[in-house]
Scaffold this active site. Structure first.
Site, PDB file in Angstrom:
ATOM      1  N   HIS A 344       0.925  -1.323  -0.012  1.00  0.00           N
ATOM      2  CA  HIS A 344       0.097   0.003  -0.243  1.00  0.00           C
ATOM      3  C   HIS A 344       0.913   1.378  -0.020  1.00  0.00           C
ATOM      4  CE1 HIS A 344      -3.812   2.036   0.512  1.00  0.00           C
ATOM      5  NE2 HIS A 344      -3.047   2.778   1.005  1.00  0.00           N
ATOM      6  N   HIS A 374       0.153  11.781  -5.962  1.00  0.00           N
ATOM      7  CA  HIS A 374      -0.244  11.740  -4.546  1.00  0.00           C
ATOM      8  C   HIS A 374       0.623  11.690  -3.489  1.00  0.00           C
ATOM      9  CE1 HIS A 374      -3.372  10.892  -1.513  1.00  0.00           C
ATOM     10  NE2 HIS A 374      -2.261  10.233  -0.797  1.00  0.00           N
ATOM     11  N   TYR A 510      -9.615  11.465   3.406  1.00  0.00           N
ATOM     12  CA  TYR A 510      -9.611  11.111   1.888  1.00  0.00           C
ATOM     13  C   TYR A 510     -10.964  11.608   1.344  1.00  0.00           C
ATOM     14  CZ  TYR A 510      -5.942   7.835   2.822  1.00  0.00           C
ATOM     15  OH  TYR A 510      -4.917   7.362   3.444  1.00  0.00           O
TER      16      TYR A 510
HETATM   17  O1  X8Z Z   1      -4.269   5.290   1.064  1.00  0.00           O
HETATM   18  C1  X8Z Z   1      -4.318   6.204   0.111  1.00  0.00           C
HETATM   19  C2  X8Z Z   1      -2.907   6.696  -0.507  1.00  0.00           C
HETATM   20  C3  X8Z Z   1      -1.930   6.810   0.866  1.00  0.00           C
HETATM   21  S1  X8Z Z   1      -2.220   7.934   1.941  1.00  0.00           S
HETATM   22  C4  X8Z Z   1      -2.364   5.850  -1.492  1.00  0.00           C
HETATM   23  N1  X8Z Z   1      -5.535   6.419  -0.541  1.00  0.00           N
HETATM   24  C5  X8Z Z   1      -6.649   6.055  -0.262  1.00  0.00           C
HETATM   25  C6  X8Z Z   1      -6.873   4.542  -0.365  1.00  0.00           C
HETATM   26  O2  X8Z Z   1      -5.856   3.851  -1.210  1.00  0.00           O
HETATM   27  O3  X8Z Z   1      -8.017   4.010  -0.018  1.00  0.00           O
HETATM   28  C7  X8Z Z   1      -5.329   7.584  -1.510  1.00  0.00           C
HETATM   29  C8  X8Z Z   1      -6.931   7.601  -2.052  1.00  0.00           C
HETATM   30  C9  X8Z Z   1      -7.662   6.926  -0.881  1.00  0.00           C
HETATM   31 ZN    ZN Z   2      -2.006   9.891   0.955  1.00  0.00          ZN
END
Ligand code: X8Z
Ligand code: ZN
Length: 602
Positions: A344, A374, A510
């Site tokens: 992740h 991001h 988010y």
């Molecule tokens: O976890 C994340 C990033 C790291 S902070 C890749 N995101 C959320 C997810 O993957 O569930 C970005 C969008 C939402």
């Molecule tokens: Zn992030």
């Protein structure tokens, strides 16, 4: 805002039996003493955070029994320190403090997402549960019988969810991944008990109340804010859902996708149905081909590091400095073949100064191209506030941190791609580009909200362990209009199949970021660049003034309430979804037209 109660005072008494007590200040507290206390606390906090970060980095890039133990121990030490200092801080309650110092006392109590009880045994148990759950997720695999012993990792399954259009294959993978989280259930139940105990000792009713006390307003008001924002965007989501469901019914049949019910969760091109961009081919509004970043990257032979270079170049074009050499030496860009890692994506600033890194298992495709932007947004934010004092080393609220790189990615427009040589021609028509973006940003909104709607209720006791899975699906259906494709039970623990639950990362950030990034984008395009056209055609690439405006806000870190930071960038003091609505207006009009005669909703 700090909320110190009897429980916290008791904790102070419980931990306060060390030799250092002899030197404990006596008599009424003074301002000078409070300032010195805070200075020493911040120093200790920084030192322990860095040690814990370093241990976490090693664990996540090399999951073993030992690295888990080392990381848990470092985190335990950090948690113990915060609990002790927060308890000692009760001495200064009631003292009239200058603004910054007062803010720091509050931030100290809310600094940890996983606060531990003062009891050393319980603290050790909590730290161990934390790394164990995360380890289960990171190592998780599915070994389907048909593959004769070959196992699929999450990135493998992610790929199948994105590409396959075979109902049964999708179902098999969807189910397979959810077997990984079954053993987490017991751990999660205990985690909730222990972390809540830690939060109560800090003076909060439960862990959710601690999390929601990080937004410069009362926790209840914050929850109401999220509802207000959701109501603003809901009509747009409902029309996207309605259209997507009708198209999916054409592909899979109305028996599989009933036109008056929720959409089966495995048909949306994503393991969690959180973003739908991978089924763009099914939903494309125009025949003309959409921009295909996957193909462009492959055609130009851009490799993983090359993709990161493109993103770095964007930040540099705004007048920000290139990433340090150590970033390139110490980051993890691809999935190692010989060891278990947490794939992740994440961004790090190990020494809270210059040791910036990302950890990703990059695949050469458009989705990861966006994720790289991001992650670098996190790194550039971290670098901008690095000179502030330790408790201010963060964004204005966690939504701001998550929004920064996404803001940059909004400027990755067809004309930008042409400008940097990734596309030779920009395709005509605007609906395809807007649809692709909507499948990422609009589809995500209810998911971004429901994850913590579930967790808040779990943490404050409204949802009991016997109801964990049922209530998860209730919220999935209520907000997203998606349903489990097969019967689920309390023997399953589907929330645990989403990274942020075992990793204990709050998720509302988010949802906020999804709204904020469009607010930032609109302000920069209209106010700084003076762009008059449709918002989705605006790119801030190469605009130093825009860069300066962003930097000004990032440099404030967490030192001021978030409305001040929002104002520095946008001139507005309220989170407002009107920008995301404006951005997608042309698509929304088109969707409404398409949905004429359809019965929307579920
Ligand atoms: O976890 C994340 C990033 C790291 S902070 C890749 N995101 C959320 C997810 O993957 O569930 C970005 C969008 C939402
Ligand atoms: Zn992030």
């Amino acid at each position: 805002m700090s909320r110190i109660t009897f429980a916290a005072v008791m904790a102070m008494v419980l931990v306060g039996s060390s030799r250092a007590d002899a030197r404990k200040p006596t008599g009424p507290p003074t301002l000078d003493e409070a300032a010195k206390f805070m200075q020493a606390t911040e120093k200790g906090l920084l030192k322990r955070s860095i040690t814990a970060e370093r241990a976490e980095w090693v664990r996540m890039t090399y999951i073993t029994f030992d690295t888990q133990a080392i990381a848990a121990a470092a985190n335990e030490d950090l948690m113990a320190f915060v609990a002790k200092k927060a308890a000692e801080a009760t001495r200064y309650v009631g003292l009239k403090l200058p603004y910054e110092l007062k803010r720091k006392f509050h931030l100290l109590t809310v600094s940890l997402s996983m606060p531990a009880p003062a009891d050393a045994k319980k603290r050790e148990e909590l730290a161990r549960i934390g790394t164990t759950m995360d380890g289960i997720y990171g190592k998780g695999k599915y070994c389907p019988k048909r593959l004769n012993g070959k196992c699929l990792t999450l990135p493998d399954m992610y790929e199948i969810m994105a590409k396959s259009r075979d109902y049964d294959e999708l179902l098999d993978i969807w189910k397979g991944w959810r077997m990984v989280s079954v053993p987490m259930k017991k751990l999660y139940v205990r985690f909730v008990e222990l972390a809540n105990e830690g939060a109560r000792e800090l003076g909060f009713g439960n862990l959710a109340e601690l999390w929601n006390s990080r937004y410069d307003m009362a926790p209840d008001d914050f929850e109401a804010e999220t509802d207000r924002l959701w109501e603003q965007v809901k009509p747009l989501y409902m029309d996207l859902h309605c259209y997507a469901r009708a198209k999916l019914a054409e592909v899979y049949g109305r028996d599989k996708v009933p036109l008056d019910g929720p959409i089966p969760a495995h048909l949306l091109g994503n393991m969690w149905a959180q973003e739908w961009n991978n089924i763009f081919d099914i939903l494309a509004p125009e025949k003309a081909t959409a921009i295909d970043i996957d193909a462009a990257l492959k055609a130009k032979k851009v490799d993983e590091k090359g993709m990161v270079r493109y993103a770095e170049n964007f930040f540099v074009s705004l007048g920000l400095p290139p990433l340090p050499a150590t970033f390139w030496e110490r980051s993890m860009f691809t999935q190692p073949r010989d060891r278990e890692v947490v794939c992740h994506a994440s961004a790090w600033d190990i020494d809270e100064k210059d040791d910036l890194r990302i950890k990703m298992c990059i695949h050469i495709n458009g989705e990861d191209f966006t994720t790289i932007h991001h992650e670098l947004g996190h790194n550039y934010y971290q670098r901008a506030y690095k000179d502030l004092s330790p408790l201010f080393l963060n964004s204005a609220n966690d939504g701001f941190h998550e929004a920064m790189g996404d803001l940059i990615a909004l400027s990755v427009t067809p004309s930008y791609l042409k400008q940097v040589g990734l596309l030779d021609e920009t395709p005509p028509g605007q609906l395809n580009a807007l649809m692709k973006r909507a499948l990422d940003k609009v589809a995500f909104l209810p998911f971004g909200l429901m994850v913590d709607k579930w967790r808040w209720k779990v943490l404050d006791g409204r949802i009991k362990p016997d109801d964990y899975n049922r209530s998860w699906w209730e919220l999935r259906e209520k907000y997203q209009g998606v349903a489990a494709p097969i019967e689920r039970s309390e023997a399953d623990f589907d929330p645990g199949a989403k990274y942020h639950i075992p990793a204990n990362v709050p998720y509302t950030r988010y949802f906020l970021a999804d709204i904020l990034q469009f607010q930032f984008h609109r302000a920069l395009c209209r106010q700084v660049i003076g762009f008059k056209g449709p918002l989705h055609e605006c790119s801030i690439y190469g605009n130093k003034e825009a860069g300066a405006r962003i930097l000004k806000m990032m440099k404030m870190g967490l030192s001021r309430p978030w409305p001040d930071a929002l104002e520095a960038l946008t001139g507005e003091r309220r989170m407002d979804a009107s920008a995301i609505l404006e951005y997608f207006q042309p698509l929304h009009d088109w969707l409404k037209e398409q949905n004429k005669g359809r019965k929307c909703g579920w």
